[in-house]
Scaffold this motif. Structure first.
Motif, PDB file in Angstrom:
ATOM      1  N   ARG A 381       0.833  -1.199   0.000  1.00 40.90           N
ATOM      2  CA  ARG A 381       0.000   0.000   0.000  1.00 40.90           C
ATOM      3  C   ARG A 381       0.871   1.254   0.000  1.00 40.90           C
ATOM      4  NH1 ARG A 381      -4.735  -1.171   4.528  1.00 40.90           N
ATOM      5  NH2 ARG A 381      -5.618  -3.054   3.531  1.00 40.90           N
ATOM      6  N   THR A 382       0.452   2.239  -0.765  1.00 38.07           N
ATOM      7  CA  THR A 382       1.135   3.526  -0.782  1.00 38.07           C
ATOM      8  C   THR A 382       0.593   4.380   0.361  1.00 38.07           C
ATOM      9  OG1 THR A 382       1.387   3.434  -3.177  1.00 38.07           O
ATOM     10  CG2 THR A 382       1.604   5.589  -2.131  1.00 38.07           C
ATOM     11  N   PRO A 383       1.443   4.982   1.166  1.00 39.73           N
ATOM     12  CA  PRO A 383       0.948   5.807   2.275  1.00 39.73           C
ATOM     13  C   PRO A 383       0.214   7.039   1.772  1.00 39.73           C
ATOM     14  CG  PRO A 383       3.303   6.095   2.008  1.00 39.73           C
ATOM     15  CD  PRO A 383       2.914   4.967   1.098  1.00 39.73           C
ATOM     16  N   THR A 384      -0.657   7.572   2.612  1.00 40.84           N
ATOM     17  CA  THR A 384      -1.399   8.783   2.266  1.00 40.84           C
ATOM     18  C   THR A 384      -1.016   9.961   3.148  1.00 40.84           C
ATOM     19  OG1 THR A 384      -3.217   8.195   3.753  1.00 40.84           O
ATOM     20  CG2 THR A 384      -3.367   7.436   1.468  1.00 40.84           C
ATOM     21  N   LEU A 385      -0.299   9.697   4.244  1.00 40.07           N
ATOM     22  CA  LEU A 385       0.056  10.739   5.201  1.00 40.07           C
ATOM     23  C   LEU A 385       1.564  10.898   5.293  1.00 40.07           C
ATOM     24  CD1 LEU A 385      -2.245   9.724   8.212  1.00 40.07           C
ATOM     25  CD2 LEU A 385      -2.807  11.225   6.288  1.00 40.07           C
ATOM     26  N   PHE A 386       2.021  12.104   5.628  1.00 42.66           N
ATOM     27  CA  PHE A 386       3.427  12.288   5.956  1.00 42.66           C
ATOM     28  C   PHE A 386       3.546  13.255   7.120  1.00 42.66           C
ATOM     29  CE2 PHE A 386       3.129  16.275   3.688  1.00 42.66           C
ATOM     30  CZ  PHE A 386       4.233  17.049   4.049  1.00 42.66           C
ATOM     31  N   ARG A 387       4.587  13.054   7.877  1.00 39.29           N
ATOM     32  CA  ARG A 387       4.926  13.993   8.941  1.00 39.29           C
ATOM     33  C   ARG A 387       6.271  14.614   8.609  1.00 39.29           C
ATOM     34  NH1 ARG A 387       3.949  12.125  14.730  1.00 39.29           N
ATOM     35  NH2 ARG A 387       2.009  13.264  14.379  1.00 39.29           N
ATOM     36  N   PRO A 388       6.338  15.913   8.412  1.00 43.71           N
ATOM     37  CA  PRO A 388       7.627  16.545   8.105  1.00 43.71           C
ATOM     38  C   PRO A 388       8.554  16.472   9.312  1.00 43.71           C
ATOM     39  CG  PRO A 388       5.937  18.205   8.494  1.00 43.71           C
ATOM     40  CD  PRO A 388       5.236  16.886   8.474  1.00 43.71           C
ATOM     41  N   PRO A 389       9.810  16.051   9.125  1.00 42.43           N
ATOM     42  CA  PRO A 389      10.760  16.032  10.243  1.00 42.43           C
ATOM     43  C   PRO A 389      10.804  17.377  10.960  1.00 42.43           C
ATOM     44  CG  PRO A 389      11.692  14.893   8.367  1.00 42.43           C
ATOM     45  CD  PRO A 389      10.424  15.528   7.887  1.00 42.43           C
ATOM     46  N   TYR A 390      10.832  17.327  12.274  1.00 41.65           N
ATOM     47  CA  TYR A 390      10.855  18.504  13.147  1.00 41.65           C
ATOM     48  C   TYR A 390       9.568  19.335  13.061  1.00 41.65           C
ATOM     49  CZ  TYR A 390      15.764  17.298  12.458  1.00 41.65           C
ATOM     50  OH  TYR A 390      16.957  16.615  12.332  1.00 41.65           O
ATOM     51  N   GLY A 391       8.569  18.837  12.340  1.00 43.93           N
ATOM     52  CA  GLY A 391       7.360  19.621  12.143  1.00 43.93           C
ATOM     53  C   GLY A 391       7.581  20.803  11.220  1.00 43.93           C
ATOM     54  N   ALA A 392       8.693  20.798  10.489  1.00 45.17           N
ATOM     55  CA  ALA A 392       9.059  21.934   9.629  1.00 45.17           C
ATOM     56  C   ALA A 392       8.331  21.824   8.297  1.00 45.17           C
ATOM     57  CB  ALA A 392      10.567  21.959   9.410  1.00 45.17           C
ATOM     58  N   ILE A 393       7.429  22.760   8.042  1.00 42.39           N
ATOM     59  CA  ILE A 393       6.649  22.706   6.809  1.00 42.39           C
ATOM     60  C   ILE A 393       6.367  24.124   6.321  1.00 42.39           C
ATOM     61  CG2 ILE A 393       4.441  22.620   8.058  1.00 42.39           C
ATOM     62  CD1 ILE A 393       3.474  20.666   5.812  1.00 42.39           C
ATOM     63  N   ASN A 394       6.379  24.272   5.008  1.00 47.64           N
ATOM     64  CA  ASN A 394       6.025  25.556   4.398  1.00 47.64           C
ATOM     65  C   ASN A 394       5.313  25.268   3.084  1.00 47.64           C
ATOM     66  OD1 ASN A 394       8.064  24.775   2.630  1.00 47.64           O
ATOM     67  ND2 ASN A 394       9.570  26.240   3.422  1.00 47.64           N
ATOM     68  N   ASN A 395       5.014  26.296   2.338  1.00 48.30           N
ATOM     69  CA  ASN A 395       4.274  26.102   1.094  1.00 48.30           C
ATOM     70  C   ASN A 395       5.054  25.294   0.077  1.00 48.30           C
ATOM     71  OD1 ASN A 395       1.957  27.429   1.929  1.00 48.30           O
ATOM     72  ND2 ASN A 395       2.660  29.443   1.207  1.00 48.30           N
ATOM     73  N   THR A 396       6.383  25.444   0.085  1.00 50.98           N
ATOM     74  CA  THR A 396       7.205  24.658  -0.845  1.00 50.98           C
ATOM     75  C   THR A 396       7.057  23.175  -0.560  1.00 50.98           C
ATOM     76  OG1 THR A 396       8.826  26.453  -1.017  1.00 50.98           O
ATOM     77  CG2 THR A 396       9.539  24.268  -1.707  1.00 50.98           C
ATOM     78  N   VAL A 397       7.074  22.801   0.711  1.00 49.98           N
ATOM     79  CA  VAL A 397       6.911  21.397   1.088  1.00 49.98           C
ATOM     80  C   VAL A 397       5.510  20.912   0.724  1.00 49.98           C
ATOM     81  CG1 VAL A 397       6.899  19.764   3.005  1.00 49.98           C
ATOM     82  CG2 VAL A 397       8.620  21.595   2.937  1.00 49.98           C
ATOM     83  N   ARG A 398       4.507  21.704   1.029  1.00 49.09           N
ATOM     84  CA  ARG A 398       3.129  21.291   0.769  1.00 49.09           C
ATOM     85  C   ARG A 398       2.880  21.043  -0.715  1.00 49.09           C
ATOM     86  NH1 ARG A 398       2.250  25.344   4.761  1.00 49.09           N
ATOM     87  NH2 ARG A 398       1.356  24.477   6.689  1.00 49.09           N
ATOM     88  N   THR A 399       3.445  21.913  -1.544  1.00 43.31           N
ATOM     89  CA  THR A 399       3.171  21.793  -2.978  1.00 43.31           C
ATOM     90  C   THR A 399       4.060  20.760  -3.666  1.00 43.31           C
ATOM     91  OG1 THR A 399       4.671  23.658  -3.424  1.00 43.31           O
ATOM     92  CG2 THR A 399       2.334  24.160  -3.158  1.00 43.31           C
ATOM     93  N   ALA A 400       5.068  20.263  -2.986  1.00 42.29           N
ATOM     94  CA  ALA A 400       5.981  19.283  -3.581  1.00 42.29           C
ATOM     95  C   ALA A 400       5.446  17.864  -3.483  1.00 42.29           C
ATOM     96  CB  ALA A 400       7.355  19.358  -2.929  1.00 42.29           C
ATOM     97  N   THR A 401       4.341  17.669  -2.749  1.00 44.09           N
ATOM     98  CA  THR A 401       3.820  16.323  -2.549  1.00 44.09           C
ATOM     99  C   THR A 401       2.302  16.349  -2.503  1.00 44.09           C
ATOM    100  OG1 THR A 401       3.848  14.394  -1.078  1.00 44.09           O
ATOM    101  CG2 THR A 401       3.969  16.560  -0.039  1.00 44.09           C
ATOM    102  N   THR A 402       1.691  15.222  -2.804  1.00 44.18           N
ATOM    103  CA  THR A 402       0.243  15.089  -2.653  1.00 44.18           C
ATOM    104  C   THR A 402      -0.118  14.361  -1.362  1.00 44.18           C
ATOM    105  OG1 THR A 402       0.316  13.088  -4.018  1.00 44.18           O
ATOM    106  CG2 THR A 402      -0.237  15.161  -5.127  1.00 44.18           C
TER     107      THR A 402
END
Length: 474
Positions: A381-402
């Motif tokens: 199964r392909t995962p549907t969720l991700f947790r960014p390491p350190y909780g570090a997330i921005n728009n670049t990260v959000r738009t780089a993945t589905t």
């Protein structure tokens, strides 16, 4: 923990599909045997770490907002001297990072040390550690290779691949191929290799390509101006084979034509226990009607901690979400399969735990897609969720993945407090219905806290569900 406002995890919704691809986190700028910087050297064969019997991945991390770090290196039965050398180097780098970068309070500094296997075949083991240091005093990315000679029962440094009487010829060939490259000062190059200490220190990353060529990588600033990046010289098989030591020839041969197994002469190779708990159908908990909580475990799978955790969870029929690191999934796909079979959810936590906000969109996609591919290979199964390491997330990260991002509501800080009673008390006292709780299954102390968490919260009427189930039923 990185300083940021914790957006409630349930509000971070996104698309639930992911494409799978291969890639690396942050490749070096290289110049391969006379080529311009940026050229790709000849590839090496891929090693399947799941075939290495008794392998353990030694991982550690800190989510201190002012100096987060994540480190990993392999521990292979029979290669204890090599493991000790890697441990010493990792601890030295951590000590330098903590005393330097962590002395201040400003964000923007992190250390990442990851590993890859070069060869694990016959009586030869080769590993590369890659360090990415974003502290202000660091030059950034560096690499180092470690070798183990099972026949001699000895750890070998990279120069040990070359016979003592041939090292002058090797150095002459390296200098010849480096001179004339952009950013290389011939006089400084002569000075580096004329000094035995500095000459040996820059020859700390050597391995073989699939075709038997010797590849020598120099970190940024070692043989050229820092702005030029790293340099790689690839010397053809026919040139280097006469120069190799007996061990070097075996390492070359095992890289080109790997044996079916690795045998380093370990007197006993333990077979890790893999739980066989099986979930009894889908979870029918209605979180609108009962108190639910989502326990999440980052950075695994780990041996033996994850196996122990699965046993604890099975006793209470609790379901949780594991945010797994790709390089550990590749090493222990059996544990990830066991997690899925027991009804737990498998999420993506990147390949080697970098701060994704520091990467390009292509590098972010590589980190996540490579990990999703490993999870799918293990579970189907392909995962549907991700947790960014350190909780570090921005728009670049959000738009780089589905993938849909997941943070947390309760931070146990179990990476800081290696105390089962304190970790359990934190969850029990802070948890509220529908919370997402952050823990790590790489820490034995965190796993030891789980029985008390399950026992106490079950008595208070809580049901333990996965993140996706919690989202779907609210």
């Amino acid at each position: 923990m990185r300083s940021h406002t914790l957006i409630p995890a349930l509000l971070l919704l996104g698309s639930l599909t992911s494409a799978c691809a291969h890639g690396t986190s942050e490749p070096p700028v290289t110049a391969a045997d006379g080529a311009r910087p940026g050229a790709s050297p000849s590839p090496a064969r891929t090693v399947d770490p799941s075939k290495i019997k008794g392998l353990e991945i030694v991982s550690d991390s800190s989510e201190n907002g002012s100096c987060p770090f994540a480190t990993s290196y392999p521990d292979v039965p029979g290669a204890e001297a090599m493991t000790a050398a890697m441990k010493k180097d990792v601890e030295r780098q951590l000590a330098t990072f903590r005393s330097g970068a962590c002395a201040g309070s400003a964000d923007g500094r992190d250390l990442n040390i990851s590993h890859e296997f070069l060869v694990a075949s016959g009586d030869v083991l080769g590993v590369r550690l890659t360090t990415q240091d974003h502290s202000s005093a660091s030059s950034g990315r560096s690499t180092r290779t470690y070798w183990y000679d099972g026949k001699a029962g000895a750890y070998r440094t990279p120069p040990g691949l070359v016979a003592g009487g041939s090292r002058d010829a090797l150095i002459a060939a390296l200098k010849d191929r480096l001179k004339g490259r952009e950013g290389v000062n011939p006089a400084a190059l002569d000075d580096t290799f004329s000094d035995p200490v500095s000459g040996a220190s820059v020859l700390d990353d050597m391995d073989f390509t699939a075709g038997g060529a010797l590849r020598v990588t120099f970190d940024r600033g070692e043989v050229g101006v820092p702005a030029a990046g790293a340099y790689t010289v690839v010397l053809p098989e026919e040139t280097v084979t006469p120069w190799l030591s007996g061990f070097g020839k075996r390492a070359q041969r095992q890289t080109m034509r790997p044996s079916r197994s690795l045998d380093l002469g370990a007197p006993h190779v333990p077979a890790p226990a893999v739980p066989t708990h099986t979930a009894s159908g889908d979870d029918d908990t209605d979180c609108k009607k009962v108190k639910c909580i989502a326990l999440t475990f980052d950075d695994g799978p780990a041996v033996p901690e994850t196996s122990t955790l699965l046993t604890h969870l099975a006793r209470y029929k609790a379901r949780v979400t594991f945010f797994t690191v790709g390089q550990s999934v590749a090493a222990h796909p059996d544990l990830v399969r066991a997690e899925a079979k027991a009804g737990h959810e498998i999420g993506n936590h990147s390949w080697n735990h970098p701060d994704l906000t520091r990467l390009t969109p292509q590098q972010i996609a590589s980190q996540l897609n490579r990990t999703s591919a490993a999870i799918k290979a293990a579970t189907g199964r392909t995962p549907t969720l991700f947790r960014p390491p350190y909780g570090a997330i921005n728009n670049t990260v959000r738009t780089a993945t589905t993938l849909s991002p997941v943070l947390w509501d309760v931070d146990t800080e179990d990476w800081k407090y290696r105390d089962p009673a304190k970790v359990a008390r934190t969850v029990i006292t802070k948890a509220q219905p529908n919370d997402v709780v952050l823990l790590h299954d790489i820490h034995a102390t965190s796993v030891a806290a789980v029985p008390e968490i399950l026992r106490t919260l079950t008595a208070r009427g809580y049901h333990f569900v996965t993140v996706s189930h919690l989202r779907a039923t609210l």
